[in-house]
Design a protein around this motif. Structure first.
Motif, PDB file in Angstrom:
ATOM      1  N   VAL A 186       0.837  -1.208   0.000  1.00 43.64           N
ATOM      2  CA  VAL A 186       0.000   0.000   0.000  1.00 43.64           C
ATOM      3  C   VAL A 186       0.873   1.259   0.000  1.00 43.64           C
ATOM      4  N   LEU A 187       1.955   1.231   0.799  1.00 43.83           N
ATOM      5  CA  LEU A 187       2.792   2.441   0.872  1.00 43.83           C
ATOM      6  C   LEU A 187       3.586   2.657  -0.408  1.00 43.83           C
ATOM      7  N   SER A 188       3.932   1.573  -1.104  1.00 46.11           N
ATOM      8  CA  SER A 188       4.841   1.776  -2.245  1.00 46.11           C
ATOM      9  C   SER A 188       4.140   1.786  -3.600  1.00 46.11           C
ATOM     10  N   ARG A 199      19.328  23.027  13.614  1.00 46.37           N
ATOM     11  CA  ARG A 199      20.663  23.202  13.027  1.00 46.37           C
ATOM     12  C   ARG A 199      20.591  23.151  11.497  1.00 46.37           C
ATOM     13  N   MET A 200      19.785  22.191  10.994  1.00 44.74           N
ATOM     14  CA  MET A 200      19.670  22.075   9.531  1.00 44.74           C
ATOM     15  C   MET A 200      19.004  23.313   8.933  1.00 44.74           C
ATOM     16  N   MET A 201      18.014  23.847   9.683  1.00 46.36           N
ATOM     17  CA  MET A 201      17.230  24.963   9.145  1.00 46.36           C
ATOM     18  C   MET A 201      17.725  26.314   9.635  1.00 46.36           C
ATOM     19  N   ALA A 223      15.881  -1.247  17.905  1.00 46.09           N
ATOM     20  CA  ALA A 223      15.200  -0.146  18.604  1.00 46.09           C
ATOM     21  C   ALA A 223      14.146   0.473  17.682  1.00 46.09           C
ATOM     22  N   LEU A 224      14.496   0.611  16.413  1.00 42.55           N
ATOM     23  CA  LEU A 224      13.548   1.199  15.451  1.00 42.55           C
ATOM     24  C   LEU A 224      12.353   0.264  15.243  1.00 42.55           C
ATOM     25  N   ARG A 225      12.642  -1.024  15.011  1.00 38.87           N
ATOM     26  CA  ARG A 225      11.542  -1.991  14.807  1.00 38.87           C
ATOM     27  C   ARG A 225      10.645  -2.042  16.044  1.00 38.87           C
ATOM     28  N   SER A 254       8.769   1.434  16.579  1.00 34.65           N
ATOM     29  CA  SER A 254       7.919   1.851  15.440  1.00 34.65           C
ATOM     30  C   SER A 254       7.259   3.211  15.700  1.00 34.65           C
ATOM     31  N   PRO A 255       8.047   4.286  15.697  1.00 30.22           N
ATOM     32  CA  PRO A 255       7.501   5.592  16.104  1.00 30.22           C
ATOM     33  C   PRO A 255       6.323   6.098  15.270  1.00 30.22           C
ATOM     34  N   VAL A 256       6.224   5.653  14.015  1.00 34.32           N
ATOM     35  CA  VAL A 256       5.041   6.013  13.234  1.00 34.32           C
ATOM     36  C   VAL A 256       4.111   4.805  13.234  1.00 34.32           C
ATOM     37  N   HIS A 259       0.846   4.522  11.747  1.00 35.11           N
ATOM     38  CA  HIS A 259       0.264   4.258  10.425  1.00 35.11           C
ATOM     39  C   HIS A 259       0.499   5.436   9.490  1.00 35.11           C
ATOM     40  N   PHE A 260       0.444   5.150   8.194  1.00 34.75           N
ATOM     41  CA  PHE A 260       0.239   6.202   7.201  1.00 34.75           C
ATOM     42  C   PHE A 260      -0.906   5.762   6.325  1.00 34.75           C
ATOM     43  N   MET A 261      -1.509   6.709   5.658  1.00 34.32           N
ATOM     44  CA  MET A 261      -2.730   6.406   4.898  1.00 34.32           C
ATOM     45  C   MET A 261      -2.567   6.762   3.420  1.00 34.32           C
ATOM     46  N   GLY A 314       8.827   2.512  -0.676  1.00 36.58           N
ATOM     47  CA  GLY A 314       8.508   3.181  -1.942  1.00 36.58           C
ATOM     48  C   GLY A 314       9.071   4.585  -2.006  1.00 36.58           C
ATOM     49  N   VAL A 315       8.496   5.390  -2.898  1.00 38.22           N
ATOM     50  CA  VAL A 315       9.098   6.703  -3.170  1.00 38.22           C
ATOM     51  C   VAL A 315       9.033   7.653  -1.965  1.00 38.22           C
ATOM     52  N   HIS A 316       8.072   7.426  -1.072  1.00 38.02           N
ATOM     53  CA  HIS A 316       7.962   8.318   0.096  1.00 38.02           C
ATOM     54  C   HIS A 316       8.757   7.815   1.298  1.00 38.02           C
ATOM     55  N   ARG A 317       9.534   6.730   1.104  1.00 35.12           N
ATOM     56  CA  ARG A 317      10.310   6.206   2.232  1.00 35.12           C
ATOM     57  C   ARG A 317      11.043   7.378   2.895  1.00 35.12           C
ATOM     58  N   CYS A 318      11.076   7.371   4.217  1.00 35.04           N
ATOM     59  CA  CYS A 318      11.532   8.532   4.988  1.00 35.04           C
ATOM     60  C   CYS A 318      12.831   9.134   4.466  1.00 35.04           C
ATOM     61  N   PHE A 358      19.447  10.542   9.050  1.00 32.96           N
ATOM     62  CA  PHE A 358      19.607  11.406  10.228  1.00 32.96           C
ATOM     63  C   PHE A 358      19.045  10.722  11.478  1.00 32.96           C
ATOM     64  N   ALA A 359      17.888  10.076  11.305  1.00 30.85           N
ATOM     65  CA  ALA A 359      17.294   9.384  12.457  1.00 30.85           C
ATOM     66  C   ALA A 359      18.249   8.314  12.971  1.00 30.85           C
ATOM     67  N   ARG A 360      18.833   7.557  12.051  1.00 32.27           N
ATOM     68  CA  ARG A 360      19.758   6.494  12.458  1.00 32.27           C
ATOM     69  C   ARG A 360      20.965   7.060  13.206  1.00 32.27           C
ATOM     70  N   VAL A 361      21.503   8.159  12.684  1.00 33.65           N
ATOM     71  CA  VAL A 361      22.680   8.753  13.345  1.00 33.65           C
ATOM     72  C   VAL A 361      22.310   9.214  14.754  1.00 33.65           C
ATOM     73  N   MET A 362      21.127   9.814  14.896  1.00 29.08           N
ATOM     74  CA  MET A 362      20.729  10.306  16.226  1.00 29.08           C
ATOM     75  C   MET A 362      20.574   9.145  17.207  1.00 29.08           C
ATOM     76  N   VAL A 363      19.890   8.087  16.762  1.00 26.54           N
ATOM     77  CA  VAL A 363      19.643   6.950  17.664  1.00 26.54           C
ATOM     78  C   VAL A 363      20.982   6.278  17.997  1.00 26.54           C
TER      79      VAL A 363
HETATM   80  C1  HEM Z   1      12.806   7.298  13.795  1.00 25.28           C
HETATM   81  C2  HEM Z   1      12.499   8.427  13.172  1.00 25.28           C
HETATM   82  C3  HEM Z   1      11.610   8.502  11.950  1.00 25.28           C
HETATM   83  C4  HEM Z   1      10.624   7.652  11.534  1.00 25.28           C
HETATM   84  C5  HEM Z   1      10.145   6.360  12.190  1.00 25.28           C
HETATM   85  C6  HEM Z   1      10.078   8.199  10.303  1.00 25.28           C
HETATM   86  C7  HEM Z   1       9.083   7.577   9.546  1.00 25.28           C
HETATM   87  C8  HEM Z   1       8.690   8.000   8.282  1.00 25.28           C
HETATM   88  C9  HEM Z   1       7.816   7.267   7.400  1.00 25.28           C
HETATM   89  C10 HEM Z   1       7.167   5.925   7.732  1.00 25.28           C
HETATM   90  C11 HEM Z   1       7.670   7.987   6.259  1.00 25.28           C
HETATM   91  C12 HEM Z   1       6.836   7.596   5.016  1.00 25.28           C
HETATM   92  C13 HEM Z   1       5.618   8.491   4.851  1.00 25.28           C
HETATM   93  C14 HEM Z   1       4.647   7.994   3.802  1.00 25.28           C
HETATM   94  O1  HEM Z   1       4.830   6.918   3.232  1.00 25.28           O
HETATM   95  O2  HEM Z   1       3.636   8.703   3.543  1.00 25.28           O
HETATM   96  C15 HEM Z   1       8.445   9.193   6.420  1.00 25.28           C
HETATM   97  C16 HEM Z   1       8.544  10.185   5.490  1.00 25.28           C
HETATM   98  C17 HEM Z   1       9.186  11.381   5.740  1.00 25.28           C
HETATM   99  N1  HEM Z   1       9.987  11.692   6.810  1.00 25.28           N
HETATM  100 FE1  HEM Z   1      10.431  10.496   8.353  1.00 25.28          FE
HETATM  101  N2  HEM Z   1      10.712   9.376  10.026  1.00 25.28           N
HETATM  102  C18 HEM Z   1      11.673   9.596  10.995  1.00 25.28           C
HETATM  103  C19 HEM Z   1      12.564  10.649  11.048  1.00 25.28           C
HETATM  104  C20 HEM Z   1      12.555  11.722  10.192  1.00 25.28           C
HETATM  105  C21 HEM Z   1      13.461  12.831  10.273  1.00 25.28           C
HETATM  106  C22 HEM Z   1      14.600  12.964  11.273  1.00 25.28           C
HETATM  107  C23 HEM Z   1      13.082  13.707   9.277  1.00 25.28           C
HETATM  108  C24 HEM Z   1      13.679  15.038   8.890  1.00 25.28           C
HETATM  109  C25 HEM Z   1      14.914  15.384   9.142  1.00 25.28           C
HETATM  110  C26 HEM Z   1      11.952  13.114   8.576  1.00 25.28           C
HETATM  111  C27 HEM Z   1      11.269  13.684   7.523  1.00 25.28           C
HETATM  112  C28 HEM Z   1      10.410  12.994   6.687  1.00 25.28           C
HETATM  113  C29 HEM Z   1       9.831  13.555   5.453  1.00 25.28           C
HETATM  114  C30 HEM Z   1      10.022  14.979   4.949  1.00 25.28           C
HETATM  115  C31 HEM Z   1       9.083  12.537   4.851  1.00 25.28           C
HETATM  116  C32 HEM Z   1       8.337  12.586   3.529  1.00 25.28           C
HETATM  117  C33 HEM Z   1       9.224  11.944   2.460  1.00 25.28           C
HETATM  118  C34 HEM Z   1       8.602  11.883   1.075  1.00 25.28           C
HETATM  119  O3  HEM Z   1       7.384  12.033   0.939  1.00 25.28           O
HETATM  120  O4  HEM Z   1       9.352  11.675   0.104  1.00 25.28           O
HETATM  121  N3  HEM Z   1      11.673  11.912   9.164  1.00 25.28           N
HETATM  122  N4  HEM Z   1       9.068   9.164   7.669  1.00 25.28           N
END
Ligand code: HEM
Length: 414
Positions: free
Chosen positions: A66-68, A159-161, A288-290, A293-295, A297-299, A354-358, A363-368
């Motif tokens: 569904v996500l990809s 810092r990034m912004m 830790a990530l698995r 699972s901080p997110v 769901h997505f829709m 898929g294309v929206h993969r985070c 950055f998240a990996r480096v922080m953790v």
């Molecule tokens: C453990 C930490 C994180 C988790 C679990 C996570 C999870 C996710 C997931 C599941 C998506 C996919 C969204 C979708 O399919 O609709 C996503 C997209 C995204 N994440 Fe993360 N994220 C994390 C950290 C971050 C950080 C640190 C940033 C920014 C510096 C970030 C920025 C974004 C952005 C902008 C998108 C949209 C990407 C796109 O549509 O191409 N996330 N994230």
């Protein structure tokens, strides 16, 4: 979210399930609900008495699909349950709510800013930030790991912004109010009012920043957004604003949960938490990530009729992909309810697919990773010193408070 380990044979009644109910995640047993759905109703229709219903997929295979599959499922008509009530005002303008090919233009021009190399270059700074964060707690004072560690991703985003340090705490509050408006720690009025006012405040904040940045662009991410071209033209003012908002929210509300959930799971029966020092650090990060699972769901919405599990998802219907369930799928993970930093392979979908993969995954990996490295270096062990306060949300598995007592490593003990 409460992380439980249900007996693999246990089930709940399908009619009792309400995936939209935020209390399920903070007080109930969502893992038991998802386990039931994976076993009995892999494509589940969640009806809602007071709003539009939605489909739910819970297995790793279906969540990935569904996500990809952006040809079958669009991201432009809402990406979370909270957006079911109306059209997504950011659809087609915010990267996360934009389908290919437009999405590709955003992603291609932003990729360098989020590369593995760019993230690795922040490792030392992240480590020193964590060192300063935990230092006051090394003399045995109770330390609120959730409050302290939530500042880490926000500080990295700042810092990034190139945002001023004094804006960090107010922005954290607004980010959580925006994504978890029903949580009493972040909102007082109705959920809709809280979310809307937090969104507006963040947008207003970035409006002011953009005025400054346009006057004097630098090397920061907001200046870089000003150079982006999509459809052969620069981003409009509102496109710039929603993408600043999305980058901020994505960063701030997720990463700390991976560390907090690990702190909560490591203590054994005696209550003392010991670091798995013999496990590879990257294995600990992935688990830790698995585990966290901080997110949740997505829709997406179906573009055309889609067949799944012998049923038809009609064009226009909403489909939620439960990432946190996929990461406990026993068809993929052996002993899914066991925290195992030596787990290999660990094909979790914590960052989506898929294309929206985070885009922030590096950055998240480096922080953790750096947070664990510093905690392991500075402390011998730790214990939980109070109740774990879970975020009231059906979207984010956050932690509002986690009191911890750190035991300093002998060489740093005072
Ligand atoms: C453990 C930490 C994180 C988790 C679990 C996570 C999870 C996710 C997931 C599941 C998506 C996919 C969204 C979708 O399919 O609709 C996503 C997209 C995204 N994440 Fe993360 N994220 C994390 C950290 C971050 C950080 C640190 C940033 C920014 C510096 C970030 C920025 C974004 C952005 C902008 C998108 C949209 C990407 C796109 O549509 O191409 N996330 N994230």
């Amino acid at each position: 979210m409460r992380i439980t380990a249900p007996d693999p044979r246990d089930r709940v009644r399908l009619e009792s399930i309400d995936l939209a109910d935020t209390a399920l995640y903070a007080e109930g047993d969502a893992h038991l609900v998802w386990q039931t759905l994976r076993a009995e109703r892999p494509l589940f229709w969640q009806s809602r008495p007071s709003g539009e219903g939605f489909w739910a997929v819970t297995s790793l295979k279906d969540v990935r699909r569904v996500l990809s599959d952006h040809k079958a499922f669009t991201s432009e008509a809402g990406t979370a349950i909270a957006m079911l009530e109306g059209p997504d005002p950011a659809g087609g303008t915010m990267m996360q709510s934009t389908d290919p090919p437009r999405h590709h233009a955003y992603r291609r021009q932003l990729a360098g800013r989020f590369s593995r190399h760019a993230a690795a270059s922040q490792a030392e700074w992240v480590r020193s930030f964590v060192r300063k964060t935990i230092e006051p707690a090394l003399d045995g004072e109770v330390w609120d790991a959730a409050a302290a560690l939530t500042r880490l991703p926000m500080a990295v985003a700042a810092r990034m912004m190139d945002l001023p340090d004094e804006d960090i705490d107010p922005l954290i509050h607004l980010a959580f109010a925006s994504l978890a408006p029903g949580d009493p720690h972040f909102g007082e009025g109705s959920e809709q009012e809280t979310a809307l006012s937090a969104h507006c405040e963040i947008i207003g904040y970035f409006e002011e920043r953009l005025v400054e940045v346009r006057k004097k662009p630098g090397g920061d991410l907001i200046s870089h957004l000003l150079t982006l071209t999509v459809d052969g033209r620069p981003l409009t003012g509102s496109e710039l604003l929603v993408n600043c908002l999305s980058l901020l929210l994505g960063a701030v509300v997720t990463t700390a949960q991976a560390i907090c959930a690990t702190l909560a799971v490591l203590p054994g029966p005696g209550g003392e938490g010991h670091w798995p020092r013999d496990a590879p650090l990257d294995g600990l990060v992935d688990e830790a990530l698995r585990w966290s699972s901080p997110v949740l769901h997505f829709m997406r919405r179906a573009r055309t009729d889609v067949e799944m599990h012998g049923r038809t998802i009609r064009a226009g219907e909403a489909v939620t992909a439960w990432i946190a369930s996929a990461n406990r799928d026993d068809a993929v993970f052996e002993r899914p309810y066991e925290f195992d930093p030596r787990r290999t392979p660990n094909p979790h979908v914590v960052f989506g697919a898929g294309v929206h993969r985070c885009i922030g995954a590096n950055f998240a990996r480096v922080m953790v990773r750096e947070a664990f490295a510093e905690l392991m270096d500075a402390t011998e062990s730790f214990s939980i010193a109070g109740g774990y306060v879970h975020l009231l949300s059906n979207e984010i598995a956050g932690c509002v408070s986690l009191p911890v007592r750190l035991r300093a490593a002998r060489r740093t003990a005072r």
